[in-house]
Design a protein around this motif. Structure first.
Motif, PDB file in Angstrom:
ATOM      1  N   MET A   1       0.825  -1.194   0.000  1.00 39.98           N
ATOM      2  CA  MET A   1       0.000   0.000   0.000  1.00 39.98           C
ATOM      3  C   MET A   1       0.869   1.257   0.000  1.00 39.98           C
ATOM      4  N   SER A   2       0.349   2.278  -0.597  1.00 35.50           N
ATOM      5  CA  SER A   2       1.082   3.545  -0.675  1.00 35.50           C
ATOM      6  C   SER A   2       0.400   4.658   0.111  1.00 35.50           C
ATOM      7  N   ASN A   3      -0.508   4.285   1.013  1.00 34.73           N
ATOM      8  CA  ASN A   3      -1.220   5.297   1.793  1.00 34.73           C
ATOM      9  C   ASN A   3      -0.290   6.136   2.647  1.00 34.73           C
ATOM     10  N   TRP A   4       0.842   5.592   3.034  1.00 37.33           N
ATOM     11  CA  TRP A   4       1.778   6.334   3.860  1.00 37.33           C
ATOM     12  C   TRP A   4       2.186   7.643   3.185  1.00 37.33           C
ATOM     13  N   ALA A   5       2.270   7.643   1.856  1.00 39.45           N
ATOM     14  CA  ALA A   5       2.698   8.833   1.121  1.00 39.45           C
ATOM     15  C   ALA A   5       1.686   9.959   1.267  1.00 39.45           C
ATOM     16  N   TYR A   6       0.410   9.602   1.349  1.00 35.94           N
ATOM     17  CA  TYR A   6      -0.625  10.615   1.527  1.00 35.94           C
ATOM     18  C   TYR A   6      -0.612  11.198   2.933  1.00 35.94           C
ATOM     19  N   ASP A   7      -0.131  10.417   3.882  1.00 35.86           N
ATOM     20  CA  ASP A   7      -0.096  10.860   5.269  1.00 35.86           C
ATOM     21  C   ASP A   7       1.102  11.752   5.586  1.00 35.86           C
ATOM     22  N   ALA A   8       2.046  11.863   4.676  1.00 36.92           N
ATOM     23  CA  ALA A   8       3.265  12.647   4.934  1.00 36.92           C
ATOM     24  C   ALA A   8       2.931  14.098   5.274  1.00 36.92           C
ATOM     25  N   GLU A   9       2.008  14.701   4.539  1.00 38.23           N
ATOM     26  CA  GLU A   9       1.655  16.100   4.789  1.00 38.23           C
ATOM     27  C   GLU A   9       1.143  16.291   6.215  1.00 38.23           C
ATOM     28  N   THR A  10       0.265  15.416   6.653  1.00 39.87           N
ATOM     29  CA  THR A  10      -0.295  15.512   8.003  1.00 39.87           C
ATOM     30  C   THR A  10       0.783  15.323   9.053  1.00 39.87           C
ATOM     31  N   LYS A  11       1.661  14.348   8.842  1.00 38.67           N
ATOM     32  CA  LYS A  11       2.720  14.087   9.818  1.00 38.67           C
ATOM     33  C   LYS A  11       3.701  15.250   9.916  1.00 38.67           C
ATOM     34  N   VAL A  12       4.105  15.789   8.768  1.00 37.79           N
ATOM     35  CA  VAL A  12       5.045  16.915   8.779  1.00 37.79           C
ATOM     36  C   VAL A  12       4.411  18.114   9.465  1.00 37.79           C
ATOM     37  N   PHE A  13       3.168  18.432   9.113  1.00 33.86           N
ATOM     38  CA  PHE A  13       2.482  19.573   9.721  1.00 33.86           C
ATOM     39  C   PHE A  13       2.352  19.371  11.230  1.00 33.86           C
ATOM     40  N   SER A  14       1.927  18.199  11.644  1.00 35.15           N
ATOM     41  CA  SER A  14       1.720  17.934  13.078  1.00 35.15           C
ATOM     42  C   SER A  14       3.011  18.061  13.873  1.00 35.15           C
ATOM     43  N   LYS A  15       4.088  17.489  13.347  1.00 36.58           N
ATOM     44  CA  LYS A  15       5.369  17.573  14.058  1.00 36.58           C
ATOM     45  C   LYS A  15       5.899  19.006  14.102  1.00 36.58           C
TER      46      LYS A  15
END
Length: 136
Positions: A1-15
């Motif tokens: 699955m490649s869903n992790w790539a879509y989550d990058a924006e949320t993770k970067v913003f949150s951190k």
């Protein structure tokens, strides 16, 4: 699955938001950190706008059925009122740089503009390759 790539924006913003808030919330209790793309006129200043510029696949393997890594680039605008002054713009921007360097991003150093609506704006960009499974 490649869903992790879509989550990058949320993770970067949150951190980034968590670090910036931890460093500045006491000093600037009305600090506004957003990814909405628009700083509204009634928004609290200083404001930090974090938005994705580009996220493209990189590091393909011969099979090409999954996304193994992405080149991720983000732009950060720091907006402060003229009354708050350049020192506040530099202070907030310095913490933003620290937040992204802590996540191993390369930086295009901030530029400073005085805007006609009585605000200062710094603009900086950060990029890095994020691979599947990387810890930011």
């Amino acid at each position: 699955m490649s869903n992790w790539a879509y989550d990058a924006e949320t993770k970067v913003f949150s951190k980034a938001k968590a670090y910036i808030t931890s460093q500045l919330k006491t000093k600037y209790p009305k600090l506004n950190i957003t990814q909405d793309g628009i700083i509204h006129e009634d928004a609290m200043l200083p404001s930090v706008l974090i938005h994705t510029i580009v996220s493209s696949e990189t590091g393909q393997d011969l099979v090409g059925q999954t996304i193994n890594a992405i080149m991720y680039e983000v732009q950060v605008d720091v907006i402060v009122s003229h009354a708050q002054g350049l020192s506040v713009a530099k202070d907030v921007t310095g913490v933003v740089v620290d937040a992204f360097k802590r996540m191993s991003f390369s930086a295009t150093m901030p530029t400073l503009d005085f805007e006609g609506n009585d605000t200062y704006r710094t603009v900086s960009r950060y990029n890095r390759i994020i691979a599947q499974g990387d810890i930011l």
